[in-house]
Design an enzyme around this catalytic site. Structure first.
Site, short mmCIF file in Angstrom:
data_model
loop_
_atom_site.label_atom_id
_atom_site.label_comp_id
_atom_site.label_asym_id
_atom_site.label_seq_id
_atom_site.Cartn_x
_atom_site.Cartn_y
_atom_site.Cartn_z
N SER A 146 30.59 22.14 54.71
CA SER A 146 30.93 20.96 55.37
C SER A 146 31.16 21.49 56.72
CB SER A 146 32.24 20.52 55.00
OG SER A 146 32.81 19.19 55.34
N GLU A 168 27.04 13.32 47.60
CA GLU A 168 28.05 13.85 48.64
C GLU A 168 29.01 12.71 48.96
OE1 GLU A 168 28.38 16.68 50.28
OE2 GLU A 168 26.28 17.84 49.94
N HIS A 178 30.73 15.77 47.46
CA HIS A 178 30.94 16.82 48.63
C HIS A 178 32.29 17.51 48.12
CE1 HIS A 178 30.88 17.87 52.79
NE2 HIS A 178 32.20 17.65 52.65
#
Length: 532
Positions: A223, A342, A447
């Protein structure tokens, strides 16, 4: 070059990340100032003093080690300064305080924070001391939350037989305020990114006494940590500090330029009572830290974005997206990948935190927030009927347009100068935190859910037997890449580098495999048609 709408999309994802809270070859050689290792495996000598860590079966850990001076008082909003030495033996059995967090989205529920936070944690394999390869882990959290202490790296150290370093860096306003009166022209902002570079220099100078090889350092992050890796690939002061890179779910994004960040920083300072340019720098350094917890935001490319690295500065002269497109990325082996689903995490957080229910009437405006003038084309290409619900249609569009296909393009660009190995984490039954399991739609391989396959991060049900096998395979692939620059794993399929057929490793609990269907599955030809 990305279109304006695509750049807007990349900038706009920062707003959702904010809500979530959740090198080149060569360079100077490692310094030789560290004394010889101690015969006691719990003791390690560094350039600033002796540490006592913990020794357990299979690994050692040394935590809360200062790599820079406390950035407080006159050192606030300054580049990191050298850590002071200490006398005697310093306890290194617990991580240090986290850096100051955004109070609106703290993923660690208020655990201690402090400005004096610039520390690293070192995980080493057990047994004899040797020159093991090193992975330096940069945490995510939207550049406003998170810490190195969240990531228990014992599996990578013991099974992977590598040294792992996790680190803290300044976040939010304290890490990225670019007020023009805080320093020389072009030298303001990016304190958090400079912290990461200081941690890499600490690794270069000290890791040998922990059993690591300073000539075999891989930087890795997920990230915002992955975005940081993108920055280091083009940042001049990062040259020579690593020999390989791993970018996880953090495709390099277009970042705000210095004039934009300076204007926003002036406005921010005025709002908190430091608007007088003659005294602004001193005022900002004298403020109680609680007045600086709220992250700075600015409008960039037509969208509000978060605190984070700023381009056009001495630390980051070039935007990573432009730099990689121009072939200016460091020519080192790269692993780059994303998760199959995600954006369902961020859609789910909006559902849970803001009570948004994503009706069909909401769909056009949701897409317009992200894709601007391209929203109608995206809606036509991602009809709700194909995905059974608005949240899933919306999540699929943003996953494809802002994660999957961006990472695919960046991988192709980086492959012009060095080997690139692409992957997709594809366990759509990955364990998720309890709130995400209450949603009326499936989050899938969302994610951050791959992190628990590499680190002991807790917060979700345990892995099933097939998932544990996938975890073992991923640890083997990641540690193989850290060791050799090629992701090899015993008993697992050979992982090819990026080629014109789009080959990448699909990481699955029923057996990982090489796939060439990624571009079609994520509609990358459509997203390429929007660029211009």
């Amino acid at each position: 070059m990305l279109s304006r709408s695509a750049r807007r999309a990349l900038a706009a994802v920062a707003v959702v990340l904010l809500a979530a809270g959740c090198a080149r070859g060569g360079g100077e050689p490692p310094r030789a100032a560290v004394p010889a290792p101690s015969s006691d495996p719990a003791l390690v000598q560094t350039t600033t003093g002796t540490l006592r860590g913990q020794v357990t079966r299979g690994y050692r850990v040394f935590a809360g080690i200062p790599y820079a001076a406390a950035p407080i008082g006159p050192l606030r909003f300054q580049p990191p300064a050298p850590a002071p030495a200490w006398e005697g033996v310093r306890d290194a059995t617990r991580p240090g305080p986290r850096c100051i967090q955004d109070p609106g989205g703290d993923p660690e529920f208020g655990r201690q924070t402090d400005e004096d936070c610039l520390t690293v944690n070192v995980w080493t394999p057990g047994g004899s001391v040797g020159a093991r390869p090193v992975m330096v882990w940069i945490h995510g959290g939207g550049f406003i939350n998170g810490s190195g202490g969240m990531f228990d790296a014992r599996w990578l150290a013991s099974r992977g037989d590598i040294v792992v370093v996790t680190l803290n860096y300044r976040l939010g306003t304290l890490g990225f305020l670019a007020h023009p009166d805080l320093g020389p022209a072009g030298a303001v902002g990016n304190y958090g990114l400079a912290d990461q570079q200081a941690a890499l220099r600490w690794v270069r100078d000290n890791i040998a006494n922990f059993g690591g090889d300073p000539a075999k350092v891989t930087i890795a992050g997920e990230s915002a940590g992955g975005m940081s890796v993108c920055d280091h690939l083009v940042a001049p002061d990062s040259a020579g500090l690593f020999r390989a890179a791993i970018i996880m779910s953090g495709p390099c994004q277009v970042q705000a330029d210095l004039p934009t960040a300076e204007r926003a920083s002036l406005d921010y300072a005025a709002e908190i009572g430091c608007g007088d340019r003659q005294s602004a720098a001193q005022c900002l350094r004298d403020l109680p830290v609680d007045k600086l917890r709220k992250p700075i935001r600015y409008v960039h490319l037509g969208a509000e974005t978060m605190s984070g690295p700023v381009t056009g500065t001495s630390v980051l002269p070039v935007d990573p997206v432009a730099g990689m497109a121009d072939g200016r990325g460091a020519p080192v082996p790269v692993m780059i990948g994303t998760n199959r689903d995600e954006f369902t995490l961020f859609t789910g957080l909006r559902y849970l935190r803001l009570g948004e229910r994503f009706s069909a009437e909401d769909y056009p405006s949701l897409l317009a927030e992200i894709f601007g003038p391209d929203a109608d084309a995206v809606a036509a290409h991602y009809p709700v009927e194909r995905y059974d619900s608005v949240p899933l249609a919306y999540s699929a569009a943003v996953t494809d347009g802002m994660f999957s296909c961006v990472a695919d393009r960046i991988g192709d660009e980086l492959a012009e100068t060095a080997p690139v190995y692409a992957y997709e984490f594809n366990d759509r039954d990955a364990p998720a935190p309890e709130p995400l399991r209450t949603l009326p739609f499936r989050v899938g391989a969302s994610h951050s859910l791959e992190l628990r396959y590499l680190f002991d991060v807790g917060g979700a049900p345990p892995l099933s037997a097939p998932q544990q096998a996938l975890s073992d395979a991923m640890i083997d692939y990641w540690s193989g890449f850290v060791s050799t620059g090629v992701p090899r794993a015993p008993g697992q399929p050979e992982w090819p580098d990026v080629d014109p057929d789009g080959a990448r490793m699909s990481l699955q609990p029923d057996g990982s495999r090489v796939s060439t269907t990624f571009d079609d599955a994520h509609q990358c030809e459509f997203w390429a048609s929007l660029e211009g």
